[in-house]
Design an enzyme around this catalytic site. Structure first.
Site, PDB file in Angstrom:
ATOM      1  N   ASP A 130       0.823  -1.217   0.000  1.00 55.33           N
ATOM      2  CA  ASP A 130       0.000   0.000   0.000  1.00 55.33           C
ATOM      3  C   ASP A 130       0.856   1.266   0.000  1.00 55.33           C
ATOM      4  O   ASP A 130       0.318   2.376  -0.116  1.00 55.33           O
ATOM      5  CB  ASP A 130      -0.925   0.005   1.230  1.00 55.33           C
ATOM      6  CG  ASP A 130      -1.979  -1.096   1.135  1.00 55.33           C
ATOM      7  OD1 ASP A 130      -2.262  -1.549   0.009  1.00 55.33           O
ATOM      8  OD2 ASP A 130      -2.512  -1.509   2.178  1.00 55.33           O
ATOM      9  N   ARG A 135      -3.091   1.673  -9.639  1.00 53.38           N
ATOM     10  CA  ARG A 135      -2.161   2.631  -9.002  1.00 53.38           C
ATOM     11  C   ARG A 135      -0.871   2.824  -9.798  1.00 53.38           C
ATOM     12  O   ARG A 135      -0.152   3.791  -9.546  1.00 53.38           O
ATOM     13  CB  ARG A 135      -1.840   2.197  -7.566  1.00 53.38           C
ATOM     14  CG  ARG A 135      -2.991   2.470  -6.629  1.00 53.38           C
ATOM     15  CD  ARG A 135      -2.630   2.222  -5.174  1.00 53.38           C
ATOM     16  NE  ARG A 135      -3.807   2.482  -4.357  1.00 53.38           N
ATOM     17  CZ  ARG A 135      -4.052   1.899  -3.192  1.00 53.38           C
ATOM     18  NH1 ARG A 135      -3.201   1.032  -2.693  1.00 53.38           N
ATOM     19  NH2 ARG A 135      -5.143   2.205  -2.517  1.00 53.38           N
TER      20      ARG A 135
END
Ligand code: S3P
Length: 434
Positions: free
Chosen positions: A316, A347
């Site tokens: 993350d 992402r």
């Protein structure tokens, strides 16, 4: 849609920060409190949209949950088999963890339930859990063979399996381990690399047995869990944005009582390789997970490489590590970060395109990201892609960029870290909402 304007920080920054409870632990506290026998209570629980979805889901499944304050909760669990069929669909908002872990639990429950989510969650792959749970005996309905929400599950009568995961994923591992508590026999999950082991720690802390043999973890069915109460240590993944601020602004920030599980602290290992000194001391933690206080000292920043094996411990934190890499000397490479394509947004795409718009020398080849530094960033109007970690990474980038940066669509930050701007303010960093 709301947006925020950020200016380059020119003043010295220092402070002591305490963070809301870790998101992964807060989900699991609600889950284990609901499945245990007896009254559990948790303090410093994360009060953010993702965890609120988990709390509401268990209320819909008949569990008595009382919020004493936004960060303190009491749960009266009546054991694994006391959940009731929900009267309506269960909406899990943006939370992949909530959906995947609940699918594991509902696989063991003898009723039908339908799980839904927002457009982002409804486009994230669920077959990675429903395939294994179907092998165990649960029945799923949903688009593309139960790959996409809304997904209806009819559970009950599970048999043990021996699952070998192609990718390390704590969400997949946890879904199978939670289902295994309901199965006949002993279920095992083997990962290619160890992912966060919170579910294993929680099963043990709530009185269950787990067998860990290297990358293989096994859980027997038919066990019961006993209620526990504890304080949840601060979220290291939310702290990561302030860790980056500490490094980029050479700010003396004292981080207090953060989760200190080695399956989660990969960002600090990378920082050490970049030349940052990490001064840590363990902090008293009475729950299932360790905690620590620390501060960082930064001189020159060197580029880093992150290999595939290291990714689960910082999965993350890649967007914020990409921001850090723009200011490090040399070429940083993040190898084969395939899993970033299936997070709250893609992402790799979001961080590469938006940091490039701010002048970073960043590119992706396949799923490998390369960043050259140090490169001065310039203010720009950039998009969060409605992804909380992209949004907060871009805000941090804005703090070191020349002129003004605008980050669009910042509401998504509420999914994991509603206090983000408040904590920035406590360091004397001003931002402007539009
Ligand atoms: C989580 C596991 C990780 C992580 C997510 C939280 C968890 O996902 O990215 O934010 O709490 O188990 P994956 O298991 O999909 O890697």
């Amino acid at each position: 849609m709301s947006q925020v304007k950020i200016k380059k920080v020119k003043h010295a920054v220092s402070g002591t920060l305490l963070f809301p409870g870790d998101k992964s632990l807060s989900h699991r506290a609600i889950i284990f409190g609901s499945l245990a026998e007896g009254a559990s209570s948790f303090t410093n629980l994360l009060s953010a949209e993702d965890c609120i979805c988990t709390r509401e889901a268990f209320k819909n499944l008949g569990v008595k949950i009382c919020s004493v304050s936004p960060s303190e909760i009491q749960i009266v669990g009546r054991g694994l088999h006391a959940l009731k069929a929900p009267k309506k669909e269960i909406n899990l908002g943006n939370s992949g963890t909530a959906m995947r872990l609940l699918l594991g639990i509902l696989a063991g429950c003898p009723f039908r339930a339908t799980l839904t989510g927002d457009p982002s969650l409804s486009s994230r792959p669920m077959r990675r859990v429903t395939d294994y749970l179907s092998q165990m005996g649960a029945v799923f309905e949903g688009r593309d063979n139960a790959n996409f929400a809304p997904i209806t599950v009819r559970g009950g009568d599970l048999k043990a399996i021996d699952a070998k995961l192609p990718v390390p994923s704590a969400q997949v591992k946890s879904a199978i381990l939670l289902a295994s508590l309901y199965a006949n026999g002993t279920t095992s999950v083997t990962e290619p690399v160890l992912s966060r082991d919170h579910t294993e720690n929680f099963i043990e802390y709530f009185g269950g047995r787990v067998r860990r043999q290297g990358l293989k973890v096994s859980v027997e069915g038919g066990q019961s869990l006993k209620a526990r109460s504890f304080e949840i240590p601060g979220d290291i993944s939310s702290a990561a944005f302030f860790i980056a601020i500490s490094v980029l602004l050479r700010a003396k920030i004292h981080f207090r009582h953060l989760l200190w599980n080695p399956t989660r602290t990969g960002i600090l290992e990378v920082l050490k390789r970049m030349g940052v000194s990490v001064h840590a001391e363990s902090s008293d933690s009475k729950g299932p997970e360790p905690a620590a206080d620390f501060y960082l000292e930064t001189r020159d920043l060197r580029a880093f490489e992150i290999r595939k094996e290291e990714l689960p411990s910082l999965i993350d934190e890649i967007p914020i590590l990409a921001v850090l890499a723009t200011q490090a000397e040399g070429t940083s490479i993040i190898h084969e970060a395939d899993e970033l394509r299936v997070k709250e947004t893609d992402r790799i795409h979001s961080i590469v395109t938006q940091l490039a718009a701010m002048g970073a020398k960043i590119k992706a080849e396949g799923n490998t990201i390369t960043i050259e530094g140090p490169t001065p960033l310039r203010g720009a109007a950039v998009d969060s892609f409605k992804d909380h970690r992209t949004a907060m990474s871009l805000v941090v980038a804005g703090l070191i960029a020349e002129s003004e940066t605008i980050v669009r669509d910042i509401e998504c930050i509420n999914t994991s870290f509603p206090d983000f701007f408040h904590l920035l303010g406590s360091l004397g960093i001003e931002v402007f909402f539009k």
